[in-house]
Structures are given as C-alpha cells and as structure tokens.
Write a protein that holds these residues in place. Sequence first.
Motif, PDB file in Angstrom:
ATOM      1  N   LYS A  80       0.845  -1.192   0.000  1.00  0.00           N
ATOM      2  CA  LYS A  80       0.000   0.000   0.000  1.00  0.00           C
ATOM      3  C   LYS A  80       0.884   1.246   0.000  1.00  0.00           C
ATOM      4  N   PHE A  81       0.581   2.162  -0.919  1.00  0.00           N
ATOM      5  CA  PHE A  81       1.289   3.430  -1.015  1.00  0.00           C
ATOM      6  C   PHE A  81       0.377   4.543  -0.521  1.00  0.00           C
ATOM      7  N   LYS A  82       0.955   5.530   0.138  1.00  0.00           N
ATOM      8  CA  LYS A  82       0.165   6.644   0.665  1.00  0.00           C
ATOM      9  C   LYS A  82       0.887   7.950   0.399  1.00  0.00           C
ATOM     10  N   ILE A  83       0.132   8.946  -0.041  1.00  0.00           N
ATOM     11  CA  ILE A  83       0.676  10.279  -0.250  1.00  0.00           C
ATOM     12  C   ILE A  83      -0.125  11.244   0.611  1.00  0.00           C
ATOM     13  N   ALA A  84       0.562  12.178   1.243  1.00  0.00           N
ATOM     14  CA  ALA A  84      -0.098  13.132   2.135  1.00  0.00           C
ATOM     15  C   ALA A  84       0.260  14.548   1.711  1.00  0.00           C
ATOM     16  N   ILE A 138      -0.689  -1.998  -4.893  1.00  0.00           N
ATOM     17  CA  ILE A 138      -0.234  -2.988  -5.866  1.00  0.00           C
ATOM     18  C   ILE A 138      -0.159  -4.322  -5.136  1.00  0.00           C
ATOM     19  N   ARG A 139      -0.812  -5.333  -5.677  1.00  0.00           N
ATOM     20  CA  ARG A 139      -0.806  -6.646  -5.032  1.00  0.00           C
ATOM     21  C   ARG A 139      -0.529  -7.716  -6.070  1.00  0.00           C
ATOM     22  N   PHE A 140      -0.302  -8.943  -5.571  1.00  0.00           N
ATOM     23  CA  PHE A 140       0.152 -10.028  -6.445  1.00  0.00           C
ATOM     24  C   PHE A 140      -0.676 -11.285  -6.193  1.00  0.00           C
ATOM     25  N   ARG A 141      -1.141 -11.873  -7.293  1.00  0.00           N
ATOM     26  CA  ARG A 141      -1.863 -13.139  -7.254  1.00  0.00           C
ATOM     27  C   ARG A 141      -1.446 -13.956  -8.467  1.00  0.00           C
ATOM     28  N   ASP A 142      -1.268 -15.243  -8.279  1.00  0.00           N
ATOM     29  CA  ASP A 142      -0.844 -16.108  -9.385  1.00  0.00           C
ATOM     30  C   ASP A 142      -1.865 -16.152 -10.512  1.00  0.00           C
ATOM     31  N   ASP A 143      -3.153 -15.964 -10.179  1.00  0.00           N
ATOM     32  CA  ASP A 143      -4.192 -16.090 -11.201  1.00  0.00           C
ATOM     33  C   ASP A 143      -4.597 -14.747 -11.814  1.00  0.00           C
ATOM     34  N   ALA A 144      -3.857 -13.691 -11.507  1.00  0.00           N
ATOM     35  CA  ALA A 144      -4.196 -12.373 -12.043  1.00  0.00           C
ATOM     36  C   ALA A 144      -3.732 -12.232 -13.493  1.00  0.00           C
ATOM     37  N   LEU A 145      -4.370 -11.297 -14.207  1.00  0.00           N
ATOM     38  CA  LEU A 145      -4.001 -10.998 -15.576  1.00  0.00           C
ATOM     39  C   LEU A 145      -2.967  -9.874 -15.618  1.00  0.00           C
ATOM     40  N   LEU A 148      -3.296   9.596  -6.213  1.00  0.00           N
ATOM     41  CA  LEU A 148      -2.295   8.535  -6.291  1.00  0.00           C
ATOM     42  C   LEU A 148      -2.905   7.326  -6.974  1.00  0.00           C
ATOM     43  N   ALA A 149      -2.237   6.833  -8.019  1.00  0.00           N
ATOM     44  CA  ALA A 149      -2.719   5.656  -8.751  1.00  0.00           C
ATOM     45  C   ALA A 149      -1.545   5.027  -9.474  1.00  0.00           C
ATOM     46  N   SER A 150      -1.720   3.774  -9.899  1.00  0.00           N
ATOM     47  CA  SER A 150      -0.776   3.143 -10.813  1.00  0.00           C
ATOM     48  C   SER A 150      -1.465   3.015 -12.163  1.00  0.00           C
ATOM     49  N   SER A 151      -0.687   2.941 -13.252  1.00  0.00           N
ATOM     50  CA  SER A 151      -1.264   2.942 -14.592  1.00  0.00           C
ATOM     51  C   SER A 151      -0.901   1.682 -15.356  1.00  0.00           C
ATOM     52  N   LEU A 152      -1.862   1.220 -16.166  1.00  0.00           N
ATOM     53  CA  LEU A 152      -1.612   0.121 -17.088  1.00  0.00           C
ATOM     54  C   LEU A 152      -0.986   0.683 -18.362  1.00  0.00           C
ATOM     55  N   ASN A 153      -0.608  -0.211 -19.260  1.00  0.00           N
ATOM     56  CA  ASN A 153       0.007   0.220 -20.520  1.00  0.00           C
ATOM     57  C   ASN A 153      -0.920   1.094 -21.357  1.00  0.00           C
ATOM     58  N   ASP A 154      -2.245   0.919 -21.176  1.00  0.00           N
ATOM     59  CA  ASP A 154      -3.192   1.728 -21.943  1.00  0.00           C
ATOM     60  C   ASP A 154      -3.541   3.024 -21.228  1.00  0.00           C
ATOM     61  N   ASP A 196      -5.827   4.374 -15.125  1.00  0.00           N
ATOM     62  CA  ASP A 196      -5.396   4.551 -13.745  1.00  0.00           C
ATOM     63  C   ASP A 196      -6.149   3.588 -12.832  1.00  0.00           C
ATOM     64  N   LEU A 197      -5.399   2.943 -11.924  1.00  0.00           N
ATOM     65  CA  LEU A 197      -5.975   1.973 -11.002  1.00  0.00           C
ATOM     66  C   LEU A 197      -5.676   2.366  -9.562  1.00  0.00           C
ATOM     67  N   VAL A 198      -6.664   2.188  -8.695  1.00  0.00           N
ATOM     68  CA  VAL A 198      -6.429   2.354  -7.258  1.00  0.00           C
ATOM     69  C   VAL A 198      -5.919   1.029  -6.670  1.00  0.00           C
ATOM     70  N   VAL A 199      -6.328  -0.092  -7.272  1.00  0.00           N
ATOM     71  CA  VAL A 199      -5.797  -1.415  -6.926  1.00  0.00           C
ATOM     72  C   VAL A 199      -5.330  -2.065  -8.218  1.00  0.00           C
ATOM     73  N   ASN A 200      -4.050  -2.398  -8.270  1.00  0.00           N
ATOM     74  CA  ASN A 200      -3.442  -3.001  -9.451  1.00  0.00           C
ATOM     75  C   ASN A 200      -2.895  -4.372  -9.038  1.00  0.00           C
ATOM     76  N   THR A 201      -3.522  -5.418  -9.555  1.00  0.00           N
ATOM     77  CA  THR A 201      -3.147  -6.786  -9.182  1.00  0.00           C
ATOM     78  C   THR A 201      -2.348  -7.420 -10.310  1.00  0.00           C
ATOM     79  N   LEU A 202      -1.166  -7.887  -9.979  1.00  0.00           N
ATOM     80  CA  LEU A 202      -0.235  -8.441 -10.971  1.00  0.00           C
ATOM     81  C   LEU A 202       0.028  -9.916 -10.694  1.00  0.00           C
ATOM     82  N   PRO A 203       0.355 -10.699 -11.753  1.00  0.00           N
ATOM     83  CA  PRO A 203       0.656 -12.125 -11.542  1.00  0.00           C
ATOM     84  C   PRO A 203       2.067 -12.299 -10.969  1.00  0.00           C
TER      85      PRO A 203
END
Length: 331
Positions: A272-276, A286-293, A315-321, A324-331
């Motif tokens: 979890k990232f936080k900006i103040a 940003i989190r990780f799961r084996d079954d994520a896309l 505050l967000a993370s971005s996909l290639n397209d 913007d995501l508040v929760v970004n789940t990666l494999p």
Amino acid sequence: LNLHGHLSINQGDFNTNNGLILVSNENGTAGISEIASGSIFTGQVTQQRYTNDWFGSFGDWHLVGAPVQSQTIEEINDDIFTSGFPGSDYNDPDYFISVFTYDETTPGTTDQGYFTATNTSNPLTPGKGIWLFQFNDGAAINYDFTGDITSGDFNFPALSYTDDGINGADQHGWNLVANPYPCAIDWESADFQKTNLSTTVYIWNSTLQNYATYTTGGAFTNDGSRYIPSMQGFVVKALSNAPSPSLSIKETAKAAENPTFLRLINDSTQIKFKIAGATGTDESIIRFRDDALIGFDPLYDAPKIGSFNPSVPYLASSLNDSTDLVVNTLP
C-alpha cells in the motif's frame, strides 16, 4: 421502543406496531439483521443516521440512500437544512444546491452525470443513492427515515454502461446505488451478486476528502471496508463491452456488525502506497496473485476515481493503456 443493537429474527413473526426506532449515535447504529426465511416482519421502523464528520467549516458531502419504502427528499428536509431547489429550506435556485442525483446514461464525461434535485417530493428509491450536502452548524446531525423496511432478496435498480464514442472507458459505467436494508451489508458475501461489474465498492470519505475503496479479496484504501453501513450510498462500475450489468443481494448478505470499526488486515502479497498533502491524503495498492491478468483484470483490479476536491493529492498506478488503477493486481 429504542433499539441500540441488532435485531435478528430466527423464527416466528415480528410486529413493530409502528414504534421501533433504530438508534444511531456516536457509539454506533442499530439495525435489523437477517430475517429468517418464513418469518414475517410487519410494522413501520424509524432508521436514524448520526454524522459528525466535517472537512470544512461550511459542511461536506455524503452519499445517502433510503433503507425503507416510499420516501422522498422531504424526509431529509425535515431534519437538516437543504437549499437550491423547490421545497428546500432556502429555495433560491442561484444559491448552493445541496442534493444531487447521478445518471450514468448521460453522454460525456463523468462530471456531466450529476443532476440537481427538482423538488423535495423527488422519490428516494431503495437501492439508489444521492449526493447530500450536510451543512456544518457546529453540532452533530441525526436524520431519519420512517416507513416499511426493505427485506428479503433485492434487485438494485437498473445499472448501465453508456459509451458515448468520444471519452475513454474511465468516464463511463459509474453507477450510484445505496444499501437498501436497515442493516450493514457484506460486499464479500457470496449472496451479494455482481454481474459484469468491477469487484470494487467506492464510498466518499468526507473526512479524507477522497473515495474509500474496498476490492474483493481484502484490498482497501482510504479507510474502505467490506461492510457497507445502512443508509450508505456507494458507487459501482459497470464493465465495458459486457452486457447487462446488474447488482442483487439476498437477506443473508446482511452483516450484524458496526462497519465503523471493522477493517481487514493487509496480507503480505500487497503493498500500500500513501501520499499526504496539506489538504488531504490518498492511497493506492499494488498486489500479487498467481491467477491475475497482466492487463486490466475485472476480478482483481480497481479503476481509480479521484477526489472532486482539486487540492487533495491523487495517487494511482497505470496500465500500458494509461488506465489509472487504485488497486493493481499483478501475476
């Protein structure tokens, strides 16, 4: 009869004789938990909602919904100050407007879906949310609804994803709904059915001036929770290129808990990232799961809604397209 806890009906029938008050105060809010199949609940109920969270001296916005049947904005107007539309306490149309609805089907950007209340006789349909500004007069507010409760299995009003062919997917599919029951509900419950929807619930947190989020599987930001309080409005996002989004819930998805105090512990597979800043904070995960896309995953990712307060951090993370995501789940 003033109820300060939760009423569960395991068998038999219950009649309030139109005299049951679900008390809400600084210690929590009473509710009617699961009504067992075959039991009959009759009589009107008064559901209270206590609030005392202000961001500024003027007041702040809240997402609200009616937990009982046959309500109008007048049920709120008789408890708190309203303004800017016919029937309100100060109905000058050039003054600040304190009640808005939201229509996802309006073409354009997300901001173009807001519509002002037109009269205090406008209905408050169970399952539909409104934006309500609560003016800060220096004291806590306790407003209420009185009527026949919503119970049993419930289908939320129709949801939509409207592509105007101009703006991106991040501007479409946002639907404002509300908890229909006089009790908290559990977003994680198997009996809370989401069809062609993101698995994230968004609730405006007036204290933080940002959206609290909870994504299925335990990822939460800005004090989000899996438990949605009674009378709470919330936002869900319909998926693009997916037909007939819908939301339904069963009586068994009620939660006899106080949502204010319940949080899930972050597990070791997420960061979890936080900006103040001087005027607020924001969080992203940003989190990780084996079954994520690798790309957008409708089951585990959560699109971002930024604060409408321009002075609050984003505050967000971005996909290639560039989504913007508040929760970004990666494999």
